[in-house]
Design a protein around this motif. Structure first.
Motif, PDB file in Angstrom:
ATOM      1  N   ALA A   2       0.831  -1.206   0.000  1.00  0.00           N
ATOM      2  CA  ALA A   2       0.000   0.000   0.000  1.00  0.00           C
ATOM      3  C   ALA A   2       0.867   1.258   0.000  1.00  0.00           C
ATOM      4  CB  ALA A   2      -0.912  -0.012   1.226  1.00  0.00           C
ATOM      5  N   ARG A   3       0.404   2.253  -0.700  1.00  0.00           N
ATOM      6  CA  ARG A   3       1.120   3.524  -0.713  1.00  0.00           C
ATOM      7  C   ARG A   3       0.943   4.223   0.634  1.00  0.00           C
ATOM      8  NH1 ARG A   3      -0.924   5.846  -6.568  1.00  0.00           N
ATOM      9  NH2 ARG A   3       0.123   4.315  -7.875  1.00  0.00           N
ATOM     10  N   ARG A   4       2.026   4.866   1.089  1.00  0.00           N
ATOM     11  CA  ARG A   4       1.966   5.572   2.358  1.00  0.00           C
ATOM     12  C   ARG A   4       1.908   7.076   2.088  1.00  0.00           C
ATOM     13  NH1 ARG A   4       6.010   3.814   6.798  1.00  0.00           N
ATOM     14  NH2 ARG A   4       4.535   5.134   7.910  1.00  0.00           N
ATOM     15  N   TYR A   5       0.706   7.613   2.154  1.00  0.00           N
ATOM     16  CA  TYR A   5       0.526   9.032   1.843  1.00  0.00           C
ATOM     17  C   TYR A   5       0.976   9.938   2.987  1.00  0.00           C
ATOM     18  CZ  TYR A   5      -2.160   7.257  -2.063  1.00  0.00           C
ATOM     19  OH  TYR A   5      -2.547   6.604  -3.199  1.00  0.00           O
ATOM     20  N   ASP A   6       1.326   9.338   4.138  1.00  0.00           N
ATOM     21  CA  ASP A   6       1.791  10.150   5.256  1.00  0.00           C
ATOM     22  C   ASP A   6       3.313  10.169   5.388  1.00  0.00           C
ATOM     23  OD1 ASP A   6       2.119   7.538   5.975  1.00  0.00           O
ATOM     24  OD2 ASP A   6       1.189   7.729   7.959  1.00  0.00           O
ATOM     25  N   SER A   7       4.022   9.652   4.391  1.00  0.00           N
ATOM     26  CA  SER A   7       5.483   9.583   4.497  1.00  0.00           C
ATOM     27  C   SER A   7       6.150  10.925   4.229  1.00  0.00           C
ATOM     28  CB  SER A   7       6.039   8.524   3.537  1.00  0.00           C
ATOM     29  OG  SER A   7       5.704   8.859   2.198  1.00  0.00           O
ATOM     30  N   ARG A   8       5.468  11.856   3.597  1.00  0.00           N
ATOM     31  CA  ARG A   8       6.006  13.187   3.336  1.00  0.00           C
ATOM     32  C   ARG A   8       4.949  14.233   3.696  1.00  0.00           C
ATOM     33  NH1 ARG A   8       9.730  10.423   2.678  1.00  0.00           N
ATOM     34  NH2 ARG A   8      11.320  10.383   1.029  1.00  0.00           N
ATOM     35  N   THR A   9       5.408  15.381   4.151  1.00  0.00           N
ATOM     36  CA  THR A   9       4.480  16.475   4.455  1.00  0.00           C
ATOM     37  C   THR A   9       3.793  16.980   3.198  1.00  0.00           C
ATOM     38  OG1 THR A   9       6.085  17.135   6.119  1.00  0.00           O
ATOM     39  CG2 THR A   9       4.306  18.657   5.706  1.00  0.00           C
ATOM     40  N   THR A  10       4.469  16.864   2.051  1.00  0.00           N
ATOM     41  CA  THR A  10       3.980  17.488   0.825  1.00  0.00           C
ATOM     42  C   THR A  10       3.091  16.579  -0.016  1.00  0.00           C
ATOM     43  OG1 THR A  10       6.068  16.802  -0.195  1.00  0.00           O
ATOM     44  CG2 THR A  10       5.949  19.040   0.663  1.00  0.00           C
ATOM     45  N   GLY A 134      11.329  17.787   3.722  1.00  0.00           N
ATOM     46  CA  GLY A 134      12.369  17.788   4.730  1.00  0.00           C
ATOM     47  C   GLY A 134      12.003  18.515   6.006  1.00  0.00           C
ATOM     48  N   LEU A 135      10.803  19.063   6.074  1.00  0.00           N
ATOM     49  CA  LEU A 135      10.342  19.746   7.272  1.00  0.00           C
ATOM     50  C   LEU A 135       9.128  19.017   7.832  1.00  0.00           C
ATOM     51  CD1 LEU A 135      10.394  23.444   5.960  1.00  0.00           C
ATOM     52  CD2 LEU A 135      12.195  22.266   7.227  1.00  0.00           C
TER      53      LEU A 135
END
Length: 272
Positions: A2-10, A134-135
Motif C-alpha cells: 500500500a502507498r503511504r501518503y503520510d510519508s512526506r508532508t507534501t 524535509g520539514l
C-alpha cells in the motif's frame, strides 16, 4: 504494497488530505487544556500544567520569571499574551519568533503590533513548514489574547496548518469538546471580566483530568486596560495569586486539610 501518503508532508492523499498536519493536530488534542474567554473589558486565559515530577525545581516559576512560568502562558508583547498546547520545544521556537516580530514592528512604526497581524506572522511561518520537503509541521496550537486600538480586545486561535480564526470563547488541548459545549451554554456577549474569570475557572474545574484545582496544575492570565493611561496591562498570575483566586471562587483544593486531619489522627503530625 500500500502507498503511504503520510510519508512526506507534501503528499496529498487521494481524498485531498495532508496526513502529517492531522497527526500534529491529534498530538495537540492530548496536550494540557488551554482556555480563553473574551470579555467586554478584558481577555482571560487559563492553562493546565502537566506536573512532571516532585523533584523538578520550580523556584523560577514561583518567583514569576520573565513572561510567565515558561510552560503554558507567555508574554509576547505588552499588548499580547499567548497560551500554548502541544510540544513545548516547538512552542518556545514560535514564542521567540513572535517576540522578535513584535519588536521589529515596534522599532519600525513606534507602535505595538496589531494582534491579528502578529497571528498572521506566526501562521505564515507555520504554513511554510507544511509546504516544503524535509520539514515537519509545528506540533503546537496557540491562543492569542490581545488588545489594539483598531479592534480593541481580541482572541485568536491558530493551528499547525497555518489557519487562524477569531473567537469569543474557545478551548484547545485535551477535553476541548467538553469545554466548548460548556462555554456555548454559559457565554454571553455582555460578559464582564469578573464573570469571565469565574466562567473560565468553573469550566477548567470540570474539564481538567485532576480532581481539584491548584497553582501546581493551573496557569492564569488576564489582559485589561489601565483606566488612566489607556494602555493594555498583561497580568500573568503567580502561584500564590492563582491559589487566592481559586479560594475566592470556592474552587481551591481541600485535600490538604483532609490530609492534615488524617495525619494528626494517626499521630504523625509533629508540632514544634
Amino acid at each position: 504494497m500500500a502507498r503511504r501518503y503520510d510519508s512526506r508532508t507534501t503528499i496529498f492523499s487521494p481524498e485531498g488530505r495532508l496526513y502529517q498536519i492531522e497527526y500534529a493536530m491529534e498530538a495537540i488534542s492530548h496536550a494540557g487544556t488551554v482556555l480563553g474567554v473574551l470579555a467586554t473589558d478584558g481577555v482571560v486565559l487559563a492553562a493546565e500544567k502537566k506536573v512532571t515530577g516532585k523533584l523538578l525545581d520550580l523556584s523560577v516559576a514561583k518567583e514569576g520569571g520573565y513572561g510567565g512560568s515558561g510552560e503554558k502562558i507567555f508574554l509576547l508583547n505588552t499588548n499580547v499574551i499567548a497560551g500554548v498546547a502541544g510540544l513545548t520545544a516547538d512552542a518556545n521556537s514560535l514564542i521567540n519568533y513572535a517576540r522578535s516580530a513584535a519588536q521589529r514592528h515596534l522599532f519600525s512604526y513606534n507602535e505595538d503590533i496589531p494582534v491579528e497581524q502578529l497571528a498572521q506572522r506566526l501562521c505564515d511561518l507555520k504554513q511554510g513548514y507544511t509546504q516544503y520537503g524535509g520539514l515537519r509541521p509545528f506540533g503546537v496550537s496557540l491562543l492569542y489574547a490581545g488588545w489594539d486600538p483598531h479592534y480593541q480586545f481580541q482572541l485568536y486561535h491558530s493551528d499547525p496548518s497555518g489557519n487562524y480564526s477569531g473567537w469569543k470563547a474557545t478551548c484547545i488541548g485535551a477535553n476541548n469538546g467538553t469545554a466548548q459545549s460548556l462555554l456555548k451554554q454559559e457565554y454571553k456577549d455582555t460578559i464582564g471580566l469578573e464573570d469571565a474569570i469565574g466562567l473560565v475557572l468553573r469550566t477548567m474545574s470540570k474539564t481538567m483530568d485532576s480532581t481539584s484545582l491548584s497553582s501546581e496544575k493551573l496557569e492564569f492570565a488576564t489582559l485589561t486596560i489601565d483606566p488612566q493611561t489607556k494602555r493594555p496591562i498583561a497580568k500573568i498570575y503567580r502561584p500564590a495569586e492563582v491559589d487566592a483566586l481559586l479560594s475566592k471562587h470556592g474552587l481551591a483544593k481541600v485535600e490538604d486539610a483532609e490530609a492534615t486531619e488524617m495525619r494528626s489522627r494517626d499521630g504523625l503530625l509533629v508540632v514544634h
